[in-house]
Design an enzyme around this catalytic site. Sequence first.
Site, PDB file in Angstrom:
ATOM      1  N   THR A   1       0.844  -1.197   0.000  1.00  0.00           N
ATOM      2  CA  THR A   1       0.000   0.000   0.000  1.00  0.00           C
ATOM      3  C   THR A   1       0.882   1.250   0.000  1.00  0.00           C
ATOM      4  O   THR A   1       2.083   1.173   0.222  1.00  0.00           O
ATOM      5  CB  THR A   1      -0.923   0.069   1.241  1.00  0.00           C
ATOM      6  OG1 THR A   1      -0.125   0.128   2.431  1.00  0.00           O
ATOM      7  CG2 THR A   1      -1.850  -1.133   1.319  1.00  0.00           C
TER       8      THR A   1
ATOM      9  N   TYR B   1       3.915  15.427  15.582  1.00  0.00           N
ATOM     10  CA  TYR B   1       4.720  14.653  14.641  1.00  0.00           C
ATOM     11  C   TYR B   1       6.214  14.884  14.871  1.00  0.00           C
ATOM     12  O   TYR B   1       6.842  14.131  15.610  1.00  0.00           O
ATOM     13  CB  TYR B   1       4.335  14.968  13.187  1.00  0.00           C
ATOM     14  CG  TYR B   1       4.734  13.841  12.247  1.00  0.00           C
ATOM     15  CD1 TYR B   1       3.819  12.876  11.851  1.00  0.00           C
ATOM     16  CD2 TYR B   1       6.047  13.704  11.820  1.00  0.00           C
ATOM     17  CE1 TYR B   1       4.197  11.820  11.026  1.00  0.00           C
ATOM     18  CE2 TYR B   1       6.437  12.655  11.002  1.00  0.00           C
ATOM     19  CZ  TYR B   1       5.504  11.721  10.611  1.00  0.00           C
ATOM     20  OH  TYR B   1       5.893  10.677   9.825  1.00  0.00           O
TER      21      TYR B   1
ATOM     22  N   VAL C   1      -2.872  11.284   1.856  1.00  0.00           N
ATOM     23  CA  VAL C   1      -3.808  10.369   2.496  1.00  0.00           C
ATOM     24  C   VAL C   1      -3.297   8.951   2.287  1.00  0.00           C
ATOM     25  O   VAL C   1      -3.265   8.442   1.162  1.00  0.00           O
ATOM     26  CB  VAL C   1      -5.222  10.507   1.903  1.00  0.00           C
ATOM     27  CG1 VAL C   1      -6.185   9.549   2.615  1.00  0.00           C
ATOM     28  CG2 VAL C   1      -5.724  11.935   2.028  1.00  0.00           C
TER      29      VAL C   1
END
Length: 400
Positions: free
Chosen positions: A51, A235, A274
């Site tokens: 992915t 992050y 995304v």
Amino acid sequence: MIVAPKIRGFICTTAHPEGCAKHVAEQIAVVKKGGLMENGPKRVLVIGSSTGYGLSSRIAAAFGANASTIGVFFERPGEDDRTATAGWYNTAAFEKEAKEAGLYARSFNGDAYSDAVKTEVIAAIKADLEQVDLVIYSLASPRRTHPTSGEVFKSVLKPIGEIYTNKNLNTTTGVVNEISIEPAQGDDIAQTVAVMGGEDWEMWMDALLAADALAPGVQTVSYSYIGPEVTWPIYKNGTIGKAKEDLEMVQRKLDEKLAPLNGKAWVSVNKALVTQASSAIPVVPLYISLLYKVMKAEGTHEDTIEQMDRLFRDRLYSGNPQPDEAGRIRVDDWEMKPAVQELVGKRWTEVNTDNLAEYGDFAGYQSSFLRLFGFGLEGVDYSADTNPNVPVPSIGAAAA
């Protein structure tokens, strides 16, 4: 069965086989449009290949350089009454396309952190390819079992030092709300570093070196993200940021280990997109929605395949990798342009639920999310009956 998206929080529990195949075919078309790279990789190992950036890396190598590829992942195959994970269908489609193009492609489904999978994959490299000249490390997992101690580590997405409060986008409702995240406690940082840092990348490279499975001039790349200041507490300066610091430390160690082969290790800082991993990070979906709006209007928006195609063509195999002052490759350069960040930052201060459609591209975010699982692609009949039990040719129907 008729397959429809079933969304729970930031994951989709179903995937569409024909939709995933169409998504893979679209990525292949992007790469083919650029033609073959003159000096591209020829024998490639992608760890985390099913992915996101890992899949796009495998596609960029295979269809941009006619490379032989071996992919490693941990996915669930389909059953007669249950769909496989998207990564399984992506790999099935990739292998089918690779075979039709006359390209070698072999895949392994299992725990990439384990010694057993490393041993099995290296045996395949030695038997089929002898050596590899590119190793992509693109694993994203919430947990890792250490292959020696057996200890299970779990990563967390937390700030360090104090509670972090900021705007957030509820991706289920489209509501812009406020979220507060408690800071890391106890061994949260160490746990996250153990999962998302560089230790396993180094273990893979050590094992490949020991087996003489790395070709002269080999390159290896692991992926990272830095982003704008608004995301730094969760992050860059949070637990995941500590893991990325460890990754960069390992990159420097690998440079030394690969020097006798005239090899090179890289950390590539990629754009916010995304992906199944990024969807789970608080605050980031709202930032991505605003970023998409700005970059699409500017004409500089890229998805994972455009990013990886540019990484390969313009950096890794161009003779001009253009590292930054810390030695990292930056394909987040268009995202981080001052004009882009200034406009995104301005809209961040002003955005709310009522003006989200004006300032952000939430529809684009939702579309990108669904496409990860094979939904919302043109030319796919989602009302038609489909067989969820699709084999990956080099593995078969069942998990390894």
